[in-house]
Design a protein around this motif. Structure first.
Motif, mmCIF file in Angstrom:
data_model
loop_
_atom_site.group_PDB
_atom_site.id
_atom_site.type_symbol
_atom_site.label_atom_id
_atom_site.label_comp_id
_atom_site.label_asym_id
_atom_site.label_seq_id
_atom_site.Cartn_x
_atom_site.Cartn_y
_atom_site.Cartn_z
ATOM 1 N N GLU A 131 0.853 -1.190 0.000
ATOM 2 C CA GLU A 131 0.000 0.000 0.000
ATOM 3 C C GLU A 131 0.884 1.232 0.000
ATOM 4 O OE1 GLU A 131 -3.878 -0.118 2.442
ATOM 5 O OE2 GLU A 131 -2.453 -1.273 3.635
ATOM 6 N N SER A 135 -2.444 5.727 1.952
ATOM 7 C CA SER A 135 -3.443 4.758 2.410
ATOM 8 C C SER A 135 -3.145 4.269 3.820
ATOM 9 C CB SER A 135 -3.492 3.562 1.444
ATOM 10 O OG SER A 135 -3.871 3.966 0.152
ATOM 11 N N GLN A 138 -3.573 7.044 6.698
ATOM 12 C CA GLN A 138 -4.946 7.463 7.010
ATOM 13 C C GLN A 138 -5.529 6.685 8.178
ATOM 14 O OE1 GLN A 138 -7.719 8.655 3.578
ATOM 15 N NE2 GLN A 138 -6.137 7.479 2.540
ATOM 16 N N SER A 139 -5.006 5.475 8.398
ATOM 17 C CA SER A 139 -5.567 4.643 9.464
ATOM 18 C C SER A 139 -4.623 4.433 10.639
ATOM 19 C CB SER A 139 -5.968 3.273 8.900
ATOM 20 O OG SER A 139 -4.845 2.608 8.341
ATOM 21 N N GLN A 140 -3.335 4.651 10.433
ATOM 22 C CA GLN A 140 -2.374 4.405 11.526
ATOM 23 C C GLN A 140 -1.088 5.165 11.281
ATOM 24 O OE1 GLN A 140 -2.082 0.109 10.339
ATOM 25 N NE2 GLN A 140 0.115 0.463 10.582
ATOM 26 N N SER A 141 -0.327 5.319 12.343
ATOM 27 C CA SER A 141 0.994 5.929 12.219
ATOM 28 C C SER A 141 2.026 4.842 11.919
ATOM 29 C CB SER A 141 1.359 6.665 13.505
ATOM 30 O OG SER A 141 1.332 5.759 14.606
ATOM 31 N N ARG A 215 -6.193 14.898 4.234
ATOM 32 C CA ARG A 215 -6.771 13.632 4.698
ATOM 33 C C ARG A 215 -6.513 13.349 6.176
ATOM 34 N NH1 ARG A 215 -5.002 12.443 -0.630
ATOM 35 N NH2 ARG A 215 -6.677 11.633 -1.955
ATOM 36 N N ILE A 217 -3.780 12.645 7.807
ATOM 37 C CA ILE A 217 -2.956 11.443 8.010
ATOM 38 C C ILE A 217 -2.205 11.525 9.334
ATOM 39 C CG2 ILE A 217 -2.694 11.019 5.532
ATOM 40 C CD1 ILE A 217 0.185 12.158 5.800
ATOM 41 N N HIS A 218 -1.818 10.363 9.830
ATOM 42 C CA HIS A 218 -1.080 10.272 11.095
ATOM 43 C C HIS A 218 0.409 10.530 10.821
ATOM 44 C CE1 HIS A 218 -4.474 8.412 13.357
ATOM 45 N NE2 HIS A 218 -4.803 7.985 12.147
#
Length: 233
Positions: A131, A135, A138-141, A215, A217-218
């Protein structure tokens, strides 16, 4: 590598990675008829992901951006086959692989001459189970070690004297084994000296900041510090 050449068409390909009839592989309808489309991605155009007999691949048609791209969508001034964008990217990927940089394997490049202009396509490896940073973030660092790996991989690319003119976090991938990959080498070249390398890094940092705003992001400045420290080691 093998070459197919006619007065109007040039195809350069790796027969080890390609078993399909080379004259059909740049047509997305060919893959659709074989039920071999595995996905797609949107950029300036559609990149099709296709399952060949050997590996999963990404099929990309070269398209212009900017204002000129609204007038001439996919035509480029022809000088010689060697100077076509698809063949240049193919050969640059070959060189980077020889230098130990993690980039997709090129499979086939095509250019079709139309008067003073040409159109181009590239079929290259789709990195499995990977990924892009956008991508993921957006969900984790990411861990410090992964930022260190990213910095190290960019350093390897720069040690090979390759100027990635569009180095951003969409073009950096991480696979399931935490291996870092760099993609999309259209218009990228080998250069001498070091003065241009800072521009690559500045562009990359701007892309982190842009995606924080766009977005959420983290990401933080400390992550950038870790990346740069690894780059300079």
């Amino acid at each position: 590598m093998k070459t197919l050449l006619t007065p109007k068409k040039f195809i350069y390909y790796d027969p080890v990675l390609l078993s399909e009839p080379v004259q059909h592989i740049f047509d997305d309808n060919y893959w659709k008829q074989k039920n071999a489309i595995t996905g797609s991605a949107q950029g300036r155009g559609t990149t099709w992901f296709v399952q060949t007999k050997v590996i999963e691949a990404a099929l990309r048609h070269y398209r212009r951006g900017g204002l000129l791209g609204k007038i001439i969508k996919d035509g480029y001034l022809f000088f010689s086959w060697e100077k076509t964008r698809s063949l240049q990217e193919f050969k640059l990927l070959e060189e980077l692989i020889r230098d130990g940089v993690h980039v997709p394997r090129p499979i086939a490049a095509r250019a079709i001459k139309k008067g003073f202009y040409y159109q181009a396509d590239l079929l290259s490896e789709k990195i499995p189970n990977a990924e892009d940073l956008v991508s993921i973030l957006q969900s984790q660092s990411l861990s410090c070690s992964l930022y260190s790996y990213i910095g190290h991989e960019i350093r390897k690319m720069h040690n090979a004297q390759v100027d990635h003119t569009d180095l951003n976090i969409h073009n950096i991938l991480i696979d399931k084994s935490n291996k870092v990959w760099i993609i999309d080498f259209d218009k990228c070249t080998k250069r001498v000296g070091d003065s241009w390398k800072g521009n690559n890094l500045t562009r990359l940092r701007r892309s982190f900041l842009k995606e924080v705003k766009k977005r959420n992001i983290h990401w933080s400045e400390s992550d950038w510090t870790t990346l740069i420290q690894s780059y300079h080691k």
